[in-house]
Write an enzyme that holds these catalytic residues in place. Structure first.
Site, PDB file in Angstrom:
ATOM      1  N   THR A   6       0.842  -1.203   0.000  1.00 35.34           N
ATOM      2  CA  THR A   6       0.000   0.000   0.000  1.00 35.34           C
ATOM      3  C   THR A   6       0.872   1.246   0.000  1.00 35.34           C
ATOM      4  OG1 THR A   6      -1.655  -1.208   1.253  1.00 35.34           O
ATOM      5  CG2 THR A   6      -1.863   1.196   1.228  1.00 35.34           C
ATOM      6  N   ALA A  28       1.354  12.426   2.799  1.00 33.24           N
ATOM      7  CA  ALA A  28       1.305  12.311   4.262  1.00 33.24           C
ATOM      8  C   ALA A  28       2.387  11.338   4.692  1.00 33.24           C
ATOM      9  CB  ALA A  28      -0.069  11.829   4.700  1.00 33.24           C
ATOM     10  N   TYR A  60       7.968  -0.225   8.024  1.00 26.29           N
ATOM     11  CA  TYR A  60       7.058   0.912   7.788  1.00 26.29           C
ATOM     12  C   TYR A  60       7.860   2.189   7.552  1.00 26.29           C
ATOM     13  CZ  TYR A  60       3.575   4.507   8.832  1.00 26.29           C
ATOM     14  OH  TYR A  60       2.764   5.620   8.781  1.00 26.29           O
ATOM     15  N   LYS A  64       7.961   4.407   4.072  1.00 25.53           N
ATOM     16  CA  LYS A  64       7.596   5.822   3.999  1.00 25.53           C
ATOM     17  C   LYS A  64       8.777   6.656   3.498  1.00 25.53           C
ATOM     18  CE  LYS A  64       4.053   7.254   5.081  1.00 25.53           C
ATOM     19  NZ  LYS A  64       2.735   7.353   4.355  1.00 25.53           N
TER      20      LYS A  64
END
Ligand code: UDP
Length: 242
Positions: A6, A28, A60, A64
């Protein structure tokens, strides 16, 4: 795996779509990308200190970071008008505890008169900011051409320990709950590594558009409690991958 897909493929898809239609995009991102850097004040150029990519938390943060690199490359190579917001523990009404988020969890527990579960020794700190201060800031960023191709920290101005947060929640809500220290292993399973500290330097956003988050911790707690529409639902325990 879902989190990786995702975050990485999803972001690439959105970047391509923004490029196709000439849209302005706000990515974001997250303070998680700074990892274990416990500096007094994290600026956008601060180093990232990450653990193994085989540990979910750092996966994670790594994903990002790649998202940010993608966004920056689209700006540099295609001129896509994209800015990056690094959000630090943004909280507010109707936030669920689905991702282990501490404020709705503890507020829910306090409202139900259950013990507040503070993980570890509770001395880890965070700087919470109110969603009502952050959303307008995202809009301001998108409106500023000087923001394109850059990252901006958006965080709360005050550092609080998680134990201090729990005490404040009990006090502000007049709760009868006790506070219980829960070992990390019990809360998250073996091998979990928490961030000890995460303090933003908001100077860049302040200089660009006067960012100054105004809502204090007590107000945030009251707002989350007031909108806890289903007190049984908020604050479900456990942390899913994001
Ligand atoms: N935490 C806690 N009790 C809870 C949920 C979280 O003590 O019921 C702690 C968690 O271990 C971390 C801090 O609160 O130290 C913030 O956790 P959250 O998941 O809200 O955000 P993040 O870890 O992403 O900063």
């Amino acid at each position: 795996l879902q989190g990786l897909r995702t975050n990485i493929h999803g972001t690439e898809n959105v970047l391509d779509a923004a490029l196709d239609v000439g849209a302005v995009m706000v990515l974001a991102s997250t303070s998680e990308i700074y990892g274990k850097n416990t500096a007094d004040s994290l600026s956008e150029d601060s180093d990232r200190i990450l653990g193994s990519p085989l540990t979910a938390r750092w996966t994670y943060a790594a994903a990002k970071g790649i998202d940010e690199a993608f966004a920056h490359a689209y700006w540099c190579e295609f001129g896509l008008r994209v800015c990056i917001a690094r959000l630090f523990n943004t909280v507010g009404p109707r936030q669920t505890g689905r991702y282990g988020m501490v404020v709705p969890n503890l507020v829910g527990q306090a409202l139900r008169g259950e013990p507040l579960t503070v993980f570890g020794d509770g001395r880890q700190t965070r700087c919470f900011s109110y969603v009502g201060d952050i959303v307008p800031a995202l809009v301001r960023l998108a409106e500023k051409p000087a923001a394109y191709g850059q990252a901006f920290n958006l965080g709360g101005p005050r550092e609080v320990s998680i134990l201090g947060l729990a005490e404040r929640i009990v006090e502000v809500l007049g709760s009868t709950s006790s506070i219980e220290l829960v070992p990390y292993e019990q809360a998250y399973g073996a091998g979990f590594e928490d961030m000890q500290r995460r303090v933003p330097d908001n100077t860049r956003a302040e200089q660009l558009f006067g960012f100054r988050p105004a809502t204090g911790l007590d107000e945030i707690i009251l707002a989350v409690a007031a909108r806890a529409e289903d007190k049984a639902e908020i604050g479900a325990a456990g942390k899913e991958s994001r």
